[in-house]
Design an enzyme around this catalytic site. Structure first.
Site, mmCIF file in Angstrom:
data_model
loop_
_atom_site.group_PDB
_atom_site.id
_atom_site.type_symbol
_atom_site.label_atom_id
_atom_site.label_comp_id
_atom_site.label_asym_id
_atom_site.label_seq_id
_atom_site.Cartn_x
_atom_site.Cartn_y
_atom_site.Cartn_z
ATOM 1 N N GLN A 155 0.798 -1.229 0.000
ATOM 2 C CA GLN A 155 0.000 0.000 0.000
ATOM 3 C C GLN A 155 0.839 1.292 0.000
ATOM 4 O OE1 GLN A 155 -3.789 0.152 2.398
ATOM 5 N NE2 GLN A 155 -2.594 1.601 3.580
ATOM 6 N N GLU A 199 -3.793 9.214 -1.155
ATOM 7 C CA GLU A 199 -3.003 10.045 -0.234
ATOM 8 C C GLU A 199 -2.013 10.933 -0.976
ATOM 9 O OE1 GLU A 199 -1.151 7.356 2.521
ATOM 10 O OE2 GLU A 199 -3.062 6.743 3.398
ATOM 11 N N ASP A 235 4.392 0.307 4.272
ATOM 12 C CA ASP A 235 3.180 -0.202 4.918
ATOM 13 C C ASP A 235 2.567 -1.195 3.944
ATOM 14 O OD1 ASP A 235 0.798 -0.820 6.111
ATOM 15 O OD2 ASP A 235 -0.017 1.215 6.110
ATOM 16 N N ASP A 307 -0.295 -1.690 12.815
ATOM 17 C CA ASP A 307 -1.430 -0.778 12.608
ATOM 18 C C ASP A 307 -2.722 -1.594 12.750
ATOM 19 O OD1 ASP A 307 -3.377 0.979 11.714
ATOM 20 O OD2 ASP A 307 -2.715 1.004 9.637
ATOM 21 N N LYS A 332 -4.575 5.752 15.625
ATOM 22 C CA LYS A 332 -5.577 6.485 14.835
ATOM 23 C C LYS A 332 -6.800 6.640 15.727
ATOM 24 C CE LYS A 332 -4.328 4.335 10.386
ATOM 25 N NZ LYS A 332 -4.564 3.117 9.572
ATOM 26 N N ARG A 361 -5.879 9.064 8.090
ATOM 27 C CA ARG A 361 -6.507 7.984 7.329
ATOM 28 C C ARG A 361 -6.371 8.333 5.843
ATOM 29 N NH1 ARG A 361 -9.116 4.277 10.626
ATOM 30 N NH2 ARG A 361 -8.503 3.029 8.812
ATOM 31 N N LYS A 383 2.339 10.125 10.715
ATOM 32 C CA LYS A 383 2.207 9.591 9.358
ATOM 33 C C LYS A 383 1.002 10.272 8.731
ATOM 34 C CE LYS A 383 1.715 5.069 7.163
ATOM 35 N NZ LYS A 383 0.595 4.118 7.233
#
Ligand code: PGA
Ligand code: ZN
Length: 414
Positions: A155, A199, A235, A307, A332, A361, A383
């Site tokens: 990812q 992102e 990740d 995570d 998160k 996110r 992050k």
């Protein structure tokens, strides 16, 4: 004292409808909007975003139960507010009202309380300090559930400017690497059309090793130009690669499968070859043992991070601590539903020697509260992507914090 709560739905960076809440107290105001993980990337064990009836169901509960109960409460009593949210929900993990619903209320109350006291949120969260500035960990080449078309299987291919001395420098170096990668991709493939993912990381027709080669070259170039050490990370969001029936990790773009054992060896090879400093979610989120095996083999030179495995959840974190599954964890707030919940998990992690990394996110808003939480809770890293308004909203807030509180320095030697 909370006088009024207003809400509305707005759109996140992916164009998905999300909840935004305004909390009004005597002499103060706080607004928060909920971020959203991608379908196929959100953790199996995190709180669901909204009620089983979706956003509309959550709004009904908000109107009927949450708002009437909160009016008249003291917004600075975070524990009480978050406890009330838990009680109204009545399930172990916000399955009735949704983690997004509760987290926006929790956050907007905190912001309103800080505003009324005329202090920044991080100071309200940790009045005595000491605070610290997190290093930004940024996604430069994307893939997996965040990308369309042919793209790497993992990812996120990440960078962190470990040698940076100020937050501004660290942000700038990540941006320089991002720009350099764009140039290299164009040179490598004349058909490269400049595509980016959710992102704002580049998305290109590469497998993961090729992505790391390109990213490594960009890091080297920027390091040479600036004299600052920049390292890479990954990740995998490995739940999406995992086939539970065949018990293999499927790499579609690369055109192969890996057993758990092969996945472990593959990652150790990548850590060596690319001198990776960070590897997140390398295995599926039920496999504490393989995380532990990787941590045992490579944890001395690379931060093995959980995570989806811990999902910001205290019980899952405790289990991971016992199994020594990771050296760091992602926090998160909307995975666990409240500021208090995220704080409990963060404390637990730090008391047991884990680094914490506050995280955005993939679907984001302009909300910058994670920047404050990172500073208040002394997160090693934050992050939150490299580019795009909703990513830079958090990073720019860190620049403002650094300007006002000059004594705050980046934790060196992550
Ligand atoms: P998500 O991805 O926000 O889509 O869940 C981020 C991550 O996996 O770290
Ligand atoms: Zn992740």
């Amino acid at each position: 004292i909370i006088k009024e709560i207003k809400y509305r739905t707005v759109f996140d960076s992916r164009g998905v409808e999300t909840l935004e809440v305004d909390v009004f107290v005597d002499g103060g105001f706080g607004r928060a909007a909920a971020p959203f993980g991608a379908p196929g990337s959100r953790g199996e064990f995190e709180a669901p975003a909204y009620s089983p009836e979706g956003l509309d169901g959550s709004i009904k509960i908000l109107n009927q139960f949450i708002i009437p109960s909160l009016i008249g409460m003291d917004a600075s009593e975070q524990h009480k507010i978050d406890e009330l949210l838990k009680q109204i929900d009545g399930t172990p993990n916000f399955e009735r009202i949704g983690g997004n619903t509760s987290v926006v209320i929790s956050t907007a109350c905190a912001k309103a309380a800080a505003d009324a006291l005329n202090m920044p949120l991080f100071k309200l969260m940790a009045p005595e300090g000491p605070w610290s500035m997190p290093l930004p960990l940024g996604n430069v080449i994307g893939g997996g559930a965040h990308s369309m078309g042919p793209a790497p299987d993992m990812q996120e291919h990440l960078v962190v400017a470990v040698g940076a001395k100020t937050i501004k420098e660290a942000i700038k170096l990540n941006l320089m690497v991002h720009e350099e990668v764009g140039k290299l991709l164009e040179k490598r493939d004349p058909g490269f059309a400049g595509g980016t993912d959710d992102e704002n990381a580049w998305t290109a027709n590469l497998d993961d090793v090729q992505a790391l080669e390109v990213l490594g070259e960009a890091c080297r170039k920027v390091s040479q130009r600036t004299g600052v050490e920049i390292r890479m990370g990954l990740d995998l969001a490995a739940d999406r690669l995992w086939d539970p029936e065949k018990k293999v990790y499927r790499y579609w773009r690369e055109g192969c499968e890996r057993t758990t054992r092969e996945q472990l060896d593959f990652l150790c090879e990548l850590i060596e070859r690319f001198n990776l400093i960070y590897v997140e979610d390398a295995f599926n989120s039920n496999d504490y043992e393989s995380f532990s095996a990787l941590n045992k083999r490579c944890g001395d030179r690379c931060i093995i991070c959980a995570d989806d495995l811990y999902a910001s959840n205290p019980e899952r974190t405790r289990a991971g601590i016992t199994a020594r599954s990771a050296g760091a964890m992602i926090v998160k707030p909307n995975q666990v539903g409240t500021i208090t919940g995220a704080h409990i998990t963060s404390q637990l992690a730090k008391e047991n020697g884990l680094k914490i990394i506050l995280s955005h996110r993939s679907g984001e808003t302009m909300d910058d509260s994670i920047a404050h939480l990172a500073v208040a809770w002394k997160a090693t890293m934050i992050k939150t992507g490299v580019k795009g308004g909703e990513r830079l909203a958090k990073l720019n807030e860190l620049i403002r914090i650094e300007q006002s509180y000059k004594e705050m320095v980046i934790v060196q030697g992550i």
